[in-house]
Design a protein around this motif. Sequence first.
Motif, PDB file in Angstrom:
ATOM      1  N   GLN A 289      48.373  38.462  34.309  1.00 45.91           N
ATOM      2  CA  GLN A 289      47.944  39.432  35.184  1.00 45.91           C
ATOM      3  C   GLN A 289      49.248  40.446  35.788  1.00 45.91           C
ATOM      4  O   GLN A 289      48.954  41.448  35.944  1.00 45.91           O
ATOM      5  CB  GLN A 289      47.110  38.998  36.318  1.00 45.91           C
TER       6      GLN A 289
ATOM      7  N   ARG B 170      39.440  40.503  29.243  1.00 46.34           N
ATOM      8  CA  ARG B 170      38.792  41.007  30.626  1.00 46.34           C
ATOM      9  C   ARG B 170      37.242  41.201  30.157  1.00 46.34           C
ATOM     10  O   ARG B 170      36.989  41.050  28.905  1.00 46.34           O
ATOM     11  CB  ARG B 170      39.301  42.120  31.109  1.00 46.34           C
TER      12      ARG B 170
ATOM     13  N   TYR C  98      45.823  40.380  28.301  1.00 50.94           N
ATOM     14  CA  TYR C  98      45.236  40.316  29.707  1.00 50.94           C
ATOM     15  C   TYR C  98      43.961  41.283  29.599  1.00 50.94           C
ATOM     16  O   TYR C  98      42.875  41.018  29.979  1.00 50.94           O
ATOM     17  CB  TYR C  98      46.077  40.609  30.913  1.00 50.94           C
TER      18      TYR C  98
ATOM     19  N   SER D  44      48.939  32.374  33.051  1.00 53.88           N
ATOM     20  CA  SER D  44      49.898  32.707  34.500  1.00 53.88           C
ATOM     21  C   SER D  44      50.851  33.601  33.980  1.00 53.88           C
ATOM     22  O   SER D  44      51.444  33.490  33.570  1.00 53.88           O
ATOM     23  CB  SER D  44      50.169  31.359  35.372  1.00 53.88           C
TER      24      SER D  44
ATOM     25  N   THR E 179      43.281  32.090  30.024  1.00 53.64           N
ATOM     26  CA  THR E 179      44.049  32.853  31.074  1.00 53.64           C
ATOM     27  C   THR E 179      45.456  32.171  30.926  1.00 53.64           C
ATOM     28  O   THR E 179      45.538  30.977  30.954  1.00 53.64           O
ATOM     29  CB  THR E 179      43.519  32.668  32.232  1.00 53.64           C
TER      30      THR E 179
ATOM     31  N   TRP F 255      40.443  49.602  31.551  1.00 53.19           N
ATOM     32  CA  TRP F 255      41.936  49.140  31.467  1.00 53.19           C
ATOM     33  C   TRP F 255      42.564  49.958  30.193  1.00 53.19           C
ATOM     34  O   TRP F 255      43.841  50.308  30.346  1.00 53.19           O
ATOM     35  CB  TRP F 255      42.035  47.704  31.110  1.00 53.19           C
TER      36      TRP F 255
ATOM     37  N   THR G 178      50.701  42.770  33.723  1.00 52.22           N
ATOM     38  CA  THR G 178      49.774  44.123  33.319  1.00 52.22           C
ATOM     39  C   THR G 178      49.738  44.802  34.421  1.00 52.22           C
ATOM     40  O   THR G 178      49.957  46.121  34.367  1.00 52.22           O
ATOM     41  CB  THR G 178      48.180  43.408  33.225  1.00 52.22           C
ATOM     42  N   ILE G 179      49.678  44.366  35.736  1.00 46.18           N
ATOM     43  CA  ILE G 179      50.030  45.297  36.913  1.00 46.18           C
ATOM     44  C   ILE G 179      51.559  45.959  36.836  1.00 46.18           C
ATOM     45  O   ILE G 179      51.516  47.135  37.216  1.00 46.18           O
ATOM     46  CB  ILE G 179      49.641  44.493  38.281  1.00 46.18           C
TER      47      ILE G 179
ATOM     48  N   THR H 241      50.317  42.266  28.675  1.00 45.57           N
ATOM     49  CA  THR H 241      49.164  43.386  29.212  1.00 45.57           C
ATOM     50  C   THR H 241      48.072  43.525  28.017  1.00 45.57           C
ATOM     51  O   THR H 241      46.889  43.296  28.451  1.00 45.57           O
ATOM     52  CB  THR H 241      49.850  44.580  29.280  1.00 45.57           C
TER      53      THR H 241
END
Lengths: 157, 308
Positions: free
Chosen positions: A14, B118, B114, A11, A9, B126, A17-18, B111
């Motif tokens: 996310q 998942r 990410y 930082s 991950t 997604w 992406t949103i 994106t």
Amino acid sequence: MSARTDVKTYSGFQFTTILCILILYAPLIVVTVYSFNASESITTWRGLSLRWYVDIFVGPESAKFQQAAINSFSIAIIAATLATAIATAAATARALAEWSDEDDEDDEDGKDDEDDGDNNDDKDDEDDEYDEGEEATSTLEGLRRLEVHVPPPLSQL
Amino acid sequence: MAGGAVSGGSAASDTYAEARQWLLVPSWLVLGIFVLAPVCVMVIYSFLTKEFRGGVIWDPTLAAYDQFFFDRGLFGDGDPKLQWTYISIFWRSIWQAGLATILSLLIGFPTAYYIATRPSSTRTLWVFLITIPYWVNLLIRTVSMKFLLRDEGPLNDFLMNVGLINDPLHIINTNLAVQLGLFYSYLPFMVLPIYAAVERYNFTLSEAAADLYATKWTILRRILLPAVKPGVIAGCILVFVPSLGAFLAPDLLGGAKNFMIGSLIEEQFKGNAGNWPFGAAASMILLSMVMIILLILSSQRRRAGVDQ
């Protein structure tokens, strides 16, 4: 353990992406909302109304909209059918080429052989990978003995 | 390995060979009629003389290419000077498409990464979310973008209500609007190939690098990026090439000042004012540029594939 999953991950990813989803949907949502606009002009908001939907389905020009929708659907259905048929034929040809190359060394046209040289190499690589897991090897071997064509896993294409 | 099965193979594969040829005929026909033939028509038209109300006269000439590169004065008999009008339009298109590609990469890569990390149960959802907007017609998407970016539009309303700005931002009819439009149109094309590449990526490599005290940033730069480079290049091609020839976004969002190649070509074939040979020549120049870019990138991609 947590440190190991942490490697995956980053930082901010996310958030991005949103943001990406938001960018993709914002214009569409705005236009959808404004389709319920009571105002004559698209630029001013004057309360909720279904008048434009009424116009499309039963308004004076509804016949034109219906004809347009029928045209779009028939063209889309014809195009999709033709494309599916032609592409299926081509994909079948490709699959047949791979299949016959697997157990046939002396193919007539040398070009195909050359073409598929790379593919065969890929397959050999896969075989090597599968040799490490006993179960996978045995299943694949069994299928090959039965002459069932085993496509490479999607992730390897 | 499958020793016993080979004996029956050769007769069967003869049948396959015949069937194979016939199965490919429809695809070749479609490609020939709808791809090869139109390109040939354009090549030929680019070397013909223009008819004044649109159309061509069958009189071979290099006038269209000459008009593109050289200015010979008002009556066409002056000394040829290099003509910057069209070259600068091409240059602007490359610039706009390049910026749109970089923007897509900056948003698209995180994106894609990410989504690819998942759990597999939510991954499909997604990807679906990213794909849906692409199913909406490009014209509708561009018009809604124009609508969103207007001076009195929802974006400016929102920013002013939040208090970030006092006066509306003039985005519409600027280069930025075109870049945003192109970026928005082709963003899914950036996300999907990178997603496919990251999904294939073996994360034990990242873990190994972390065990050797690599920082996250180093892992991203030295391990992950080289491994997913083919996907990144594919995404860049899929965004850059259509952006280069786009005419909807520059027409609707850029206004008259921010002309791009696509609009230039479209104008030559629209109505009576056009110049078909010139449009065809501009198309040929665009096509050769795209071909060169693709050749360079595909050789890079092959090298990246070999490195892996």
